[in-house]
Write an enzyme that holds these catalytic residues in place. Structure first.
Site, PDB file in Angstrom:
ATOM      1  N   SER A 234       0.831  -1.203   0.000  1.00 41.26           N
ATOM      2  CA  SER A 234       0.000   0.000   0.000  1.00 41.26           C
ATOM      3  C   SER A 234       0.862   1.248   0.000  1.00 41.26           C
ATOM      4  O   SER A 234       0.364   2.348  -0.166  1.00 41.26           O
ATOM      5  CB  SER A 234      -0.924   0.009   1.220  1.00 41.26           C
ATOM      6  OG  SER A 234      -0.170   0.014   2.404  1.00 41.26           O
ATOM      7  N   HIS A 255      -3.460  -3.587  -5.393  1.00 41.97           N
ATOM      8  CA  HIS A 255      -3.703  -3.186  -4.002  1.00 41.97           C
ATOM      9  C   HIS A 255      -5.143  -3.497  -3.600  1.00 41.97           C
ATOM     10  O   HIS A 255      -6.074  -2.830  -4.043  1.00 41.97           O
ATOM     11  CB  HIS A 255      -3.392  -1.701  -3.824  1.00 41.97           C
ATOM     12  CG  HIS A 255      -3.518  -1.241  -2.413  1.00 41.97           C
ATOM     13  ND1 HIS A 255      -3.979  -0.003  -2.064  1.00 41.97           N
ATOM     14  CD2 HIS A 255      -3.258  -1.885  -1.241  1.00 41.97           C
ATOM     15  CE1 HIS A 255      -3.987   0.108  -0.745  1.00 41.97           C
ATOM     16  NE2 HIS A 255      -3.559  -1.019  -0.233  1.00 41.97           N
ATOM     17  N   GLU A 267      -6.739  -1.436  -6.604  1.00 35.42           N
ATOM     18  CA  GLU A 267      -5.993  -0.414  -7.320  1.00 35.42           C
ATOM     19  C   GLU A 267      -4.927  -1.135  -8.133  1.00 35.42           C
ATOM     20  O   GLU A 267      -4.100  -1.862  -7.565  1.00 35.42           O
ATOM     21  CB  GLU A 267      -5.352   0.570  -6.343  1.00 35.42           C
ATOM     22  CG  GLU A 267      -6.384   1.501  -5.708  1.00 35.42           C
ATOM     23  CD  GLU A 267      -5.797   2.405  -4.636  1.00 35.42           C
ATOM     24  OE1 GLU A 267      -6.185   3.575  -4.583  1.00 35.42           O
ATOM     25  OE2 GLU A 267      -4.962   1.936  -3.826  1.00 35.42           O
ATOM     26  N   ASN A 305      -5.602   5.532  -0.305  1.00 38.36           N
ATOM     27  CA  ASN A 305      -4.919   5.852   0.956  1.00 38.36           C
ATOM     28  C   ASN A 305      -4.532   7.330   1.016  1.00 38.36           C
ATOM     29  O   ASN A 305      -4.539   7.934   2.090  1.00 38.36           O
ATOM     30  CB  ASN A 305      -3.692   4.967   1.148  1.00 38.36           C
ATOM     31  CG  ASN A 305      -4.080   3.555   1.559  1.00 38.36           C
ATOM     32  OD1 ASN A 305      -5.257   3.285   1.781  1.00 38.36           O
ATOM     33  ND2 ASN A 305      -3.116   2.659   1.662  1.00 38.36           N
TER      34      ASN A 305
HETATM   35  N1  CAA Z   1     -13.848 -10.793   6.527  1.00 40.02           N
HETATM   36  C1  CAA Z   1     -14.699 -11.310   5.614  1.00 40.02           C
HETATM   37  N2  CAA Z   1     -15.981 -10.924   5.481  1.00 40.02           N
HETATM   38  C2  CAA Z   1     -16.434  -9.968   6.323  1.00 40.02           C
HETATM   39  C3  CAA Z   1     -15.631  -9.398   7.302  1.00 40.02           C
HETATM   40  C4  CAA Z   1     -14.281  -9.846   7.402  1.00 40.02           C
HETATM   41  N3  CAA Z   1     -13.421  -9.336   8.269  1.00 40.02           N
HETATM   42  N4  CAA Z   1     -16.360  -8.480   7.973  1.00 40.02           N
HETATM   43  C5  CAA Z   1     -17.580  -8.487   7.434  1.00 40.02           C
HETATM   44  N5  CAA Z   1     -17.643  -9.381   6.422  1.00 40.02           N
HETATM   45  C6  CAA Z   1     -18.753  -9.624   5.526  1.00 40.02           C
HETATM   46  C7  CAA Z   1     -19.972 -10.180   6.186  1.00 40.02           C
HETATM   47  O1  CAA Z   1     -19.944 -11.578   6.215  1.00 40.02           O
HETATM   48  C8  CAA Z   1     -21.065  -9.667   5.282  1.00 40.02           C
HETATM   49  O2  CAA Z   1     -21.121 -10.479   4.114  1.00 40.02           O
HETATM   50  P1  CAA Z   1     -22.489 -10.708   3.300  1.00 40.02           P
HETATM   51  O3  CAA Z   1     -22.947  -9.353   2.851  1.00 40.02           O
HETATM   52  O4  CAA Z   1     -22.076 -11.605   2.164  1.00 40.02           O
HETATM   53  O5  CAA Z   1     -23.437 -11.356   4.243  1.00 40.02           O
HETATM   54  C9  CAA Z   1     -20.571  -8.298   4.839  1.00 40.02           C
HETATM   55  O6  CAA Z   1     -19.169  -8.340   5.028  1.00 40.02           O
HETATM   56  C10 CAA Z   1     -21.175  -7.169   5.647  1.00 40.02           C
HETATM   57  O7  CAA Z   1     -20.879  -7.443   7.003  1.00 40.02           O
HETATM   58  P2  CAA Z   1     -21.757  -7.003   8.246  1.00 40.02           P
HETATM   59  O8  CAA Z   1     -23.181  -6.873   7.812  1.00 40.02           O
HETATM   60  O9  CAA Z   1     -21.445  -7.882   9.403  1.00 40.02           O
HETATM   61  O10 CAA Z   1     -21.120  -5.633   8.678  1.00 40.02           O
HETATM   62  P3  CAA Z   1     -21.194  -4.203   8.056  1.00 40.02           P
HETATM   63  O11 CAA Z   1     -22.417  -3.984   7.259  1.00 40.02           O
HETATM   64  O12 CAA Z   1     -20.885  -3.345   9.214  1.00 40.02           O
HETATM   65  O13 CAA Z   1     -19.989  -4.170   7.022  1.00 40.02           O
HETATM   66  C11 CAA Z   1     -17.742  -3.682   6.452  1.00 40.02           C
HETATM   67  C12 CAA Z   1     -18.668  -4.408   7.404  1.00 40.02           C
HETATM   68  C13 CAA Z   1     -17.962  -4.239   5.029  1.00 40.02           C
HETATM   69  C14 CAA Z   1     -16.334  -3.970   6.871  1.00 40.02           C
HETATM   70  C15 CAA Z   1     -18.098  -2.148   6.463  1.00 40.02           C
HETATM   71  O14 CAA Z   1     -18.099  -1.687   7.780  1.00 40.02           O
HETATM   72  C16 CAA Z   1     -17.156  -1.299   5.654  1.00 40.02           C
HETATM   73  O15 CAA Z   1     -17.308  -1.174   4.459  1.00 40.02           O
HETATM   74  N6  CAA Z   1     -16.171  -0.651   6.337  1.00 40.02           N
HETATM   75  C17 CAA Z   1     -15.161   0.189   5.715  1.00 40.02           C
HETATM   76  C18 CAA Z   1     -13.892  -0.606   5.585  1.00 40.02           C
HETATM   77  C19 CAA Z   1     -12.792   0.182   4.915  1.00 40.02           C
HETATM   78  O16 CAA Z   1     -12.837   1.408   4.806  1.00 40.02           O
HETATM   79  N7  CAA Z   1     -11.754  -0.529   4.438  1.00 40.02           N
HETATM   80  C20 CAA Z   1     -10.610   0.111   3.819  1.00 40.02           C
HETATM   81  C21 CAA Z   1      -9.517   0.336   4.835  1.00 40.02           C
HETATM   82  S1  CAA Z   1      -8.053   1.005   4.095  1.00 40.02           S
HETATM   83  C22 CAA Z   1      -7.263  -0.310   3.415  1.00 40.02           C
HETATM   84  O17 CAA Z   1      -7.634  -1.440   3.526  1.00 40.02           O
HETATM   85  C23 CAA Z   1      -6.069   0.029   2.617  1.00 40.02           C
HETATM   86  C24 CAA Z   1      -4.755  -0.110   3.263  1.00 40.02           C
HETATM   87  O18 CAA Z   1      -3.755  -0.138   2.547  1.00 40.02           O
HETATM   88  C25 CAA Z   1      -4.599  -0.135   4.726  1.00 40.02           C
END
Ligand code: CAA
Length: 396
Positions: A234, A255, A267, A305
């Protein structure tokens, strides 16, 4: 959409917090677009599919009205004097002309096709990202060889994937036979030599350039000619990884976002050396695995990011200023329909990872206003890294 606009423009504490944190983020997206670093469609898709935002930043500017954002930024700039709060030329141009960043319909990019056939995929690493990436490819029907340093770490990958598949079975989205079929496509190995025949390798090992360079030298020795070598770094230079091999044209960035099985964005990062066939094949593969590829150059933070982490850092600084508590800020941002509050998301990503990304961004762009917040450094120094250590900004 109207609800989001109403929240952001509301004359209450939540509205003020949203404007303080979102306007500089929108400004930076306009700068990124104005620089020609990525298309408007890719910048917006980045935040929607990488972070689950309901709307991309440039479409949000259009919805709010560019003039509203310019006026809000001018107000912030008058108070802070921070050049990051001075409206970007691209933003002012849109405000003055009454035009919009985003148009209707497709952006004219042709649908990519596979130029180098891929049926087997290697994944190097056994952490959260590597496990999620292995799951993505196995679920899409590819044979996956994943390489880790010990049997215990390999078992961890199977445990991660099994847990996710069990959740899908419990929700009725997958049956037991489907789960077994996905698991059967995963083969663990403790020796990198197991990657000799794969068509694509995606590495997700430690975010340390020397460790990655050693790996790429080894992949160059082990992998068959024509194999695509991808890194999910990243923050490190893709070109440096490419130059560690005798085949820089075959090296590319892929990414993924956390959690990889859920977030739809990849990405796709090319260098001047990347073969266009490799780029196109990787973008086609993303589509084949249900992901949405966006294209960007080999620059710190790529699209997402570079936009996300300064906003998260600003949220910490706002809390430090005494203007609002963590809970109030998390709530205000969720009310603008972001899936998580900034402090919740920092704890998911890991505060050590967030600090490293922020430091990389400061190093690359030199913005004083992006210097890591004191309490981010403090939680990391105290080992409060987030969910993975059961404590970060919040306690779990
Ligand atoms: N692993 C796998 N699947 C997961 C999971 C995990 N850790 N957490 C949740 N899920 C799945 C669930 O099983 C569910 O799947 P289905 O729709 O198929 O049933 C789905 O995700 C939605 O889960 P929930 O309903 O339990 O929870 P939610 O609606 O609160 O969604 C989330 C969870 C998708 C994580 C949501 O909160 C979200 O989009 N968060 C933002 C995350 C984000 O910004 N990520 C980017 C971070 S930066 C990065 O990654 C880059 C880097 O270089 C650091």
């Amino acid at each position: 959409m109207a609800e989001i606009v109403d929240r952001i423009t509301a004359d209450d504490e939540g509205g003020r917090i949203a404007r303080t944190l979102l306007f500089p983020y929108l400004n930076h997206a306009a700068t990124m677009y104005g620089d020609g670093y990525a298309t408007a469609a890719d910048i917006d898709a980045g935040m929607r599919f990488g972070c689950g935002y309901p709307i991309g930043p440039l479409a949000l500017v259009d919805a709010l009205g560019a003039k509203t954002v310019v006026d809000g930024l001018n107000e912030q700039f008058a108070q802070t004097g921070d050049p990051l709060h001075q409206p970007a030329p691209a933003l002012v141009e849109v405000a003055d002309s009454g035009a919009a960043f985003t148009g209707e319909g497709a952006d004219g990019t042709p649908v990519p096709t596979v130029k180098r056939p891929v049926s087997s995929v290697g994944v190097v690493g056994t952490g959260t990202m590597a496990s999620g990436i292995a799951q993505v490819f196995a679920q899409a029907g590819y044979d996956v060889v994943y390489v880790g340093r010990s049997q215990e770490k390999l078992d961890g990958v199977v445990g991660y994937v099994t847990k996710n598949l069990d959740r899908a079975v419990a929700k009725g989205k997958l049956d037991e036979a489907g789960k077994d079929a996905v698991l059967a496509r995963l083969t663990g190995a403790t020796e990198r030599e197991a990657l000799a025949d794969v068509d694509l390798v995606v590495e997700a090992i430690a975010e340390d350039l020397d460790i990655k360079l050693e790996l790429f030298r080894d992949l160059d020795r082990i992998c068959k000619p024509g194999a695509i070598l991808a890194t999910t770094t990243s923050s490190l230079s893709i070109r440096a990884c490419a130059d560690a091999t005798a085949r820089p044209a075959d090296v590319i960035g892929m990414h993924f976002f956390n959690p990889a099985p859920v977030m739809k964005l990849v990405e796709v990062v090319t260098t001047e050396a990347t073969d266009p066939d490799v780029d196109e094949t990787v973008r086609a593969l993303c589509l084949a695995t249900g992901k949405h590829p966006v294209s960007c150059g080999d620059r710190a933070g790529f699209i997402v990011n570079a936009l996300l982490f300064p906003y998260l850092n600003d949220a910490i600084k706002l809390q430090e200023s005494g203007a609002a508590s963590m809970e109030t800020i998390d709530t205000a941002m969720k009310e603008t329909k972001l899936p998580m509050g900034p402090f919740e998301l920092l704890d998911v990503v890991g505060n050590d990872v967030s600090l490293a990304i922020q430091e990389t961004l400061v190093g690359a762009f030199g913005h004083e206003g992006w210097q890591p917040a004191e309490s981010l450094k403090q939680v990391v120094a105290e080992g409060r890294l987030g969910r993975k250590t059961k404590a970060g900004f919040h306690t779990y």
